[in-house]
Design an enzyme around this catalytic site. Structure first.
Site, mmCIF file in Angstrom:
data_model
loop_
_atom_site.group_PDB
_atom_site.id
_atom_site.type_symbol
_atom_site.label_atom_id
_atom_site.label_comp_id
_atom_site.label_asym_id
_atom_site.label_seq_id
_atom_site.Cartn_x
_atom_site.Cartn_y
_atom_site.Cartn_z
ATOM 1 N N GLU A 364 47.349 -97.975 -71.410
ATOM 2 C CA GLU A 364 48.348 -99.006 -71.177
ATOM 3 C C GLU A 364 47.983 -100.392 -71.700
ATOM 4 O O GLU A 364 48.476 -101.387 -71.159
ATOM 5 C CB GLU A 364 48.618 -99.107 -69.680
ATOM 6 C CG GLU A 364 47.452 -99.661 -68.815
ATOM 7 C CD GLU A 364 46.549 -98.604 -68.207
ATOM 8 O OE1 GLU A 364 46.520 -97.477 -68.725
ATOM 9 O OE2 GLU A 364 45.876 -98.910 -67.209
ATOM 10 N N GLU A 398 52.870 -95.577 -68.720
ATOM 11 C CA GLU A 398 52.169 -96.701 -69.352
ATOM 12 C C GLU A 398 52.959 -97.995 -69.206
ATOM 13 O O GLU A 398 52.384 -99.063 -69.002
ATOM 14 C CB GLU A 398 51.875 -96.407 -70.832
ATOM 15 C CG GLU A 398 51.105 -95.113 -71.100
ATOM 16 C CD GLU A 398 49.849 -94.955 -70.260
ATOM 17 O OE1 GLU A 398 49.246 -95.965 -69.876
ATOM 18 O OE2 GLU A 398 49.485 -93.784 -69.957
HETATM 19 ZN ZN LIG Z 1 47.565 -94.811 -65.758
#
Ligand SMILES: [Zn+2]
Ligand SMILES: *[C@@H]1O[C@H](CO)[C@@H](O)[C@H](O)[C@H]1NC(C)=O
Ligand SMILES: *[C@@H]1O[C@H](CO)[C@@H](O)[C@H](O)[C@H]1NC(C)=O
Ligand SMILES: *[C@@H]1O[C@H](CO)[C@@H](O)[C@H](O)[C@H]1NC(C)=O
Length: 977
Positions: A364, A398
């Site tokens: 992310e 994400e």
């Molecule tokens: Zn995660």
């Protein structure tokens, strides 16, 4: 990170009987992950340099008394893993120059220059900054470090050296640094751009005849320090000015948009220098940058609109349009989270990048999210509905982190479960927004709740939380990324959101995000803000404070089974253990009792009762007449339910007469609970089998899936015994009507049903019908596969059905079918298709073909090294393959140990898979002999798996002895008219 590295729920959902595919993926991912971990293990070598600040030159001096990893711990600050609190970073200028061709020593390297600006908080003459594998002696280059005060005047250094074990660059200063003053530390360094999937690393792919190089990053959890020296802890937030220097025709990207491109001449060559805009205050583990020849679709954005782009290989993105689906769903998901969090997306753009080599499922990084290709790219003619579900849920996961995790970040990794559990819950909400008619939110019950309960019901489980001081080294941090953190975290946060109601949950969440934006938290900060939301209203009331309720679920491991007696109205709870005789050694301050929200439904009411003690009595739980009581509606609670015999009879009667009176999720729950209660000896195994009788009338995916995964244990125990005959006949009888139902609604499997779960239902039905010998199913598979073999340039088999059809055709076919699939496996450049073919190759029933496949698996020119273990494991999936694989593993142990002995995850899985069927004294003896024979070679990271295999074999022998006869009779009786 997405949970891809330890589980692939999609493939698992699709092929339970040919369960090879599921495990193949789990292991393939695990291999990459453990390789990453293995490569991060440091030796304890210490490099020493000292820098004379006045001249800027450095000379090597003898090592100071820094202990190696094996020495006893010292009081030196640099021998502890955590940073001292004497300085706080404010800003970094980072300039990196990756060389995307080998140097004269045959290495790919990068040069770097960083200035770290920090404020001193306590007087000190010691600065510790993380640095790992930078300026390795390999490069014969030492740290070039200059310290300046706020007037930019150089401060004299006494000594600088690297402490490899704790990964610090240690800077000792001549004078004391003064509190509240700002200083800056300038360093120059060289790192290797290795293919180790960590820090600043190299990935490669082939386009046409050319090999293309990518320089990219993976910082979480503790590898930013492998890209540039930094204070590498999540609470050490700072701003970053990133600059990348690279040669045309490459391009560069980072968390923020580029603001300036210039060119410079260096060594007679032209370099492009791209400066990126300053980031907001953020943690080091979320920094990202990429130099590549990737192309994109979407819009880079402008002052009034957030940019959303999908990046990847040119062929995949522009020719095959594999990024189109991701582009279609990303913006709606981003918009959904803005509304859900009541907080605007904090950055000007959000890029999604598909990388050919990637350790986890996705990462992310703020504004520059990275993915495995299989988690972002989707090709309608080749990818299945399961592949599509994976893409949309990983994107949602994400993007959920962009606020929860990135804007507001945990203080330390011991709270990782909050970060990952939260994202693993709301990913379903985000995906639901993008695919509104999928009912995807229901699937959390199969994919997370039921799945993690299997792990959390063992005496060896662990609580969600750990103490901050128990988590120090990078290895200890890595261990936290497990199914408890992701799936149990998601399950208990979902339970919390459900009993609070979503509007209240969202209210408290928004207040939490607002209070801690650009800052760090501990998990109880979230409880506090949710409590504020509860206290501010009157329509929802709780029996206790949120903290009091949730402590039971996060501070102690496991979960309760509640038993409701509908004749007396009593309800009791106890710690649910799959093996009731197992020894729970971990103490709990709450004595393994929970505060349990019991949602329930009777013929006349639907309500909630809070069980706060070991035992209670509830008038509404007393049921008379033919009515039933059902608890844990839609499995929003993280617990199992047992009833008195009468209520079980009434529930089963309802299922057998008119099953839709019970909600579909609860039909799956009844089956899953019953089989687990039977394993734990809470109810008879035959009672659990009774819960599968109605399935011949149920065409829904979820109940069938619950039954198939529960019965897979029966298959393993019995498919080489005389129980299997009647079991096969029973399964065939149950699936037959469902098979013909789907044959009818899909015009003989030519058009797909509309809903997601119906598509999964079709896939499950087909694979079940084919494996239990429904003739029409086998015929269909051979026909479709045969058509492909005749015209091999055109594969008309629908992607959803490919795993099943490939496997069935290869199982029922001979060498020709196998060779054809092998050729196709070698040719395809779609990773998802290669995975489907590779696992189908293990479906053959010819011992010589399977043995050859086992040989191929050790030949990296035939099967990539990262797929070796998953290939061997998939061969062991069938009863024929299992004994071949056991022979193979025993005879090749030392070779396998050499190749994989140190990559923990996968190697243990191999033992687990190969011994999964063991249930006789003879097999137990063989296993013990294997242990004795290989004491000299050792078992490396499979040590624990081997002990567990012996323990499990013992348990299996016992279970088979106790249950075999009754089960055989049950199957035989069920076949009588
Ligand atoms: Zn995660
Ligand atoms: C600078 O170059 C990059 C490619 O590396 C490009 O994406 C970007 O738009 C350019 N930015 C500016 C401000 O020229
Ligand atoms: C960082 O970059 C910004 C522009 O994005 C610039 O205004 C600022 O001066 C830079 N800061 C430092 C310390 O280099
Ligand atoms: C961050 O949060 C802490 C409380 O956890 C608070 O004391 C501190 O002032 C906050 N910092 C900023 C910059 O808001």
């Amino acid at each position: 990170m997405a949970k891809g590295f330890y589980v692939s729920k999609i493939v698992a959902a699709v092929a339970i009987l040919f369960s090879v595919a599921a495990v193949a993926t789990i292991i393939a991912l695990a291999v990459v992950y453990s390789e990453e971990k293995a490569k991060n293990n440091n030796n304890s070598e210490v490099t020493t340099t000292s820098t004379s600040a006045s001249t800027g030159t450095s000379t090597a001096t003898p090592a100071p008394s820094v202990p190696s990893a094996s020495s006893p711990p010292s009081d030196n600050l640099w021998d502890k893993y955590r940073l001292p609190k004497n300085v706080k970073p404010v800003h970094y200028d980072v300039e990196l120059q990756p060389h995307l061709e080998k140097n004269t020593a045959g290495l790919y390297i990068f040069n770097g220059k960083t200035t770290a600006f920090f404020v001193c908080s306590e007087p000190t003459n010691l600065i510790l900054i993380h640095s790992n594998k930078l300026n390795h002696t390999l490069f014969n280059k030492e740290f070039h470090a200059i310290l300046r005060d706020d007037a930019l005047k150089e401060v004299q250094l006494t000594k600088t050296f690297l402490q490899k074990t704790t990964q610090f660059l240690v800077v000792q200063v001549n004078s004391m640094l003064q509190p509240n003053k700002q200083y800056s530390l300038y360093t120059e360094f060289v790192g290797e751009l290795a293919d180790d999937l960590a820090g600043f690393y190299r990935s490669e792919y082939v386009e046409g005849t050319e090999t293309k190089i990518i320089a990219t990053t993976q910082m979480q959890a503790a590898d930013a320090r492998k890209a540039f020296p930094c204070f590498d802890e999540p609470a050490m937030k700072a701003t970053f000015n990133i600059t990348l220097k690279y040669k045309p025709p490459y391009g560069a990207m980072s968390n923020m948009p580029a603001i300036r491109n210039t060119t410079v001449e260096e060594g007679g060559q032209q370099w492009i220098v791209t400066a990126f805009d300053k980031t907001p205050k953020m943690s080091t583990y979320l920094v990202a940058f990429i130099v590549s020849e990737f192309v994109s679709i979407g819009s880079p954005g402008n002052n009034s609109a957030t940019g959303v782009q999908i990046w990847g290989r040119k062929k995949a993105i522009l020719e095959e349009k594999q990024g189109d689906y991701a582009l279609k769903v990303t913006k709606p998901i981003l918009d959904f989270f803005e509304t859900y969090y009541r907080t605007p997306y904090p950055l000007p753009k959000s890029d999604q990048v598909a990388l050919p080599d990637f350790s986890a499922g996705a990462m992310e990084n703020w504004g520059l999210v990275t993915y495995r290709e299989t988690a972002l790219l989707f090709e309608p003619d080749v990818s299945s509905i399961g592949n599509k579900e994976r893409v949309v849920t990983v994107i949602a996961h994400e993007l959920a982190h962009q606020w929860f995790g990135n804007l507001v970040t945990i203080k330390w990794w011991n709270d990782l479960w909050l970060n990952e559990g939260f994202a693993s819950y709301v990913e379903y909400l985000g995906a639901n927004k993008a695919e509104e008619d999928w009912n995807i939110k229901d699937l959390i019950v199969l994919n997370d709740v039921h799945r993690v309960m299997a792990v959390d019901a063992l005496a060896s489980s662990h609580p969600l939380t750990s103490n901050e001081d128990e988590v120090n080294s990078p290895a200890q941090i890595s261990e936290l990324f497990d199914s408890i953190a992701y799936s149990k975290g998601a399950s208990v946060i979902r339970m919390l959101s459900e009993f609070l109601t979503e509007p209240l949950f969202v209210e408290g969440l928004a207040s939490y995000l607002k209070s801690f934006e650009y800052n760090n938290t501990v998990y109880s900060d979230l409880w506090q803000h949710l409590q504020l939301a509860v206290d501010n209203q009157t329509s929802v009331s709780l029996p206790l404070k949120i903290q009091q309720i949730m402590d039971r679920w996060v501070l102690q491991m496991g979960f309760p089974v509640v038993k409701i007696d509908t004749t007396t109205g009593t309800i009791t709870q106890k710690h649910f253990l799959l093996d009731p005789k197992s020894n729970v050694t971990r103490p709990s301050q709450f004595n393994y009792e929970w505060i349990v929200p019991i949602t329930y439904q009777t013929a006349t009411t639907q309500s909630i009762y809070w069980l706060q003690t070991k035992e209670g009595t509830v008038n509404e739980f007393k049921i008379t007449g033919g009515n039933w009581l059902l608890a844990n509606i839609n499995v929003t609670g993280y617990y199992r339910v047992n009833y008195d015999d009468n209520n079980w009879d009434r529930l089963l009667n309802q299922l057998n007469t008119f099953h839709t009176a019970i909600p579909v999720i609860n039909r799956a729950q009844i089956i899953d609970d019953a089989f687990n209660l039977a394993r734990a000896q809470e109810i008879n195994t035959t009672r659990a089998l009774d819960t599968t009788k109605f399935l011949s009338n149920d065409t829904e995916y979820m109940p069938w899936q619950a039954a198939l995964s529960s019965l897979s244990f029966f298959t393993q125990m019995f498919d080489r015994t005389d129980v299997y005959g009647p079991m096969k006949k029973y399964m065939k009888k149950q699936i037959e009507p469902v098979f013909y139902y789907f044959q009818n609604v899909t015009s003989n499997f030519t058009v797909r049903p509309a809903s997601l779960t119906d598509q999964y239902g079709e896939i499950n039905t087909l694979s079940t019908a084919c494996s239990y010998g429904i003739e029409d199913c086998g015929k269909l598979a051979l026909e479709q596969f045969g058509k492909w073999m005749q015209n091999d340039s055109k594969n008309e088999i629908h992607p959803n059905l490919r795993s099943t059809i490939y496997c069935t055709a290869i199982a029922n076919g001979g060498e020709t079918e196998w060779e054809f699939a092998w050729e196709k496996f070698k040719q395809t450049d779609n990773a998802q298709e290669a995975e489907k073919l590779r696992s189908a190759l293990a479906c053959s029933k010819e011992p010589w073909i399977l043995n050859r496949l086992l040989e191929y698996s050790l030949d990296s020119s035939k099967i990539r090294r990262q797929d070796t273990i998953s290939t061997i494991s998939s061969v062991s999936g069938s009863s024929i393959g299992q004994s071949l694989t056991w022979d193979f593993v025993r005879s090749r142990w030392s070779q396998l140990y050499e190749m994989f002995g140190k990559s923990s995850f996968s190697f243990g899985n191999l033992i687990e898979r190969v011994t999964r069927r063991f249930s006789t004294d003879f097999e137990l003896q063989q296993l013990k002999q294997f242990k004795a024979d290989n004491q000299n070679t050792g078992f490396g990271t499979a040590e624990r798996a081997l002990e567990q295999a012996i323990e499990k074999t013992l348990a299996n022998i016992k279970w088979v002895n106790e249950n075999k006869q009754a089960i055989k009779i049950w199957f035989e009786d069920s076949l009588k008219p």
